[in-house]
Design a protein around this motif. Structure first.
Motif, short mmCIF file in Angstrom:
data_model
loop_
_atom_site.label_atom_id
_atom_site.label_comp_id
_atom_site.label_asym_id
_atom_site.label_seq_id
_atom_site.Cartn_x
_atom_site.Cartn_y
_atom_site.Cartn_z
N PHE A 7 0.83 -1.20 0.00
CA PHE A 7 0.00 0.00 0.00
C PHE A 7 0.87 1.25 0.00
N SER A 10 2.18 1.84 -3.37
CA SER A 10 1.17 2.33 -4.31
C SER A 10 0.99 3.85 -4.22
N LEU A 11 1.39 4.44 -3.10
CA LEU A 11 1.28 5.89 -2.94
C LEU A 11 2.50 6.64 -3.49
N LEU A 111 -7.19 5.78 -3.66
CA LEU A 111 -6.27 5.14 -2.72
C LEU A 111 -6.51 5.65 -1.31
N ARG A 114 -9.47 4.03 0.28
CA ARG A 114 -9.23 2.64 0.71
C ARG A 114 -8.83 2.57 2.16
#
Length: 127
Positions: A7, A10-11, A111, A114
Motif C-alpha cells: 500500500f 502504491s502511494l 487510494l 481505501r
C-alpha cells in the motif's frame, strides 16, 4: 492498524510518504506550539470533512507545525495516520494532457478512500 508495504508503494508515484523520514526525526520540529498541534489533531480525528489550510508569513513555522502533527499521528498505536507529501508539480509529472492530471488525482483519491487514515499534504496549494 498498520500499513502494508504494498500500500505504501502504491502511494509513492503521487508524492513522498513521510512515515520513515518523520520516524527518524528528520524534518522541522515545532517547539511550544502544542495548543495548535492539539487543535489540528482533534480536527483530524473528529471532523467529518477533515481538511484544513494553514496560512501565515514565510518563516512562521507552518511546516514545522505540520511535521510535528504528522509525527505525532504517525506514532500513535491506536489509530496511526500515514502522510503523503505531494505538490501540484508531483501530481502533474509525466502528464501531457489535462485529462491525465485529473486521472492521477482521482486515482490518489481512490487510494486515500481505501484507507481513511491517510493525510495528503500539499506543499504548494497556492499553485
Amino acid at each position: 492498524m498498520s500499513f502494508d508495504s504494498d500500500f505504501i508503494r502504491s502511494l509513492e508515484p503521487y508524492g513522498n510518504v513521510l512515515a520513515l523520514r518523520l520516524a527518524e526525526a528528520r524534518g522541522p520540529r515545532a517547539y511550544f506550539r502544542d495548543a495548535e498541534i492539539d487543535l489540528l489533531q482533534r480536527h483530524l480525528d473528529h471532523a467529518k470533512h477533515n481538511s484544513f489550510l494553514l496560512v501565515g508569513p514565510s518563516g512562521g513555522g507552518k511546516t514545522a507545525i505540520l511535521y510535528e502533527l504528522f509525527r505525532r499521528v504517525g506514532e500513535r498505536t491506536d489509530q496511526p495516520w500515514l502522510v503523503l507529501e505531494t505538490s501540484t508539480s508531483m501530481l502533474m509529472a509525466g502528464t501531457v494532457y489535462i485529462g491525465e492530471w485529473q486521472t492521477r488525482v482521482q486515482e490518489l483519491a481512490a487510494l486515500a478512500r481505501r484507507n481513511l487514515s491517510i493525510a495528503v499534504y500539499f506543499t504548494d496549494i497556492h499553485q
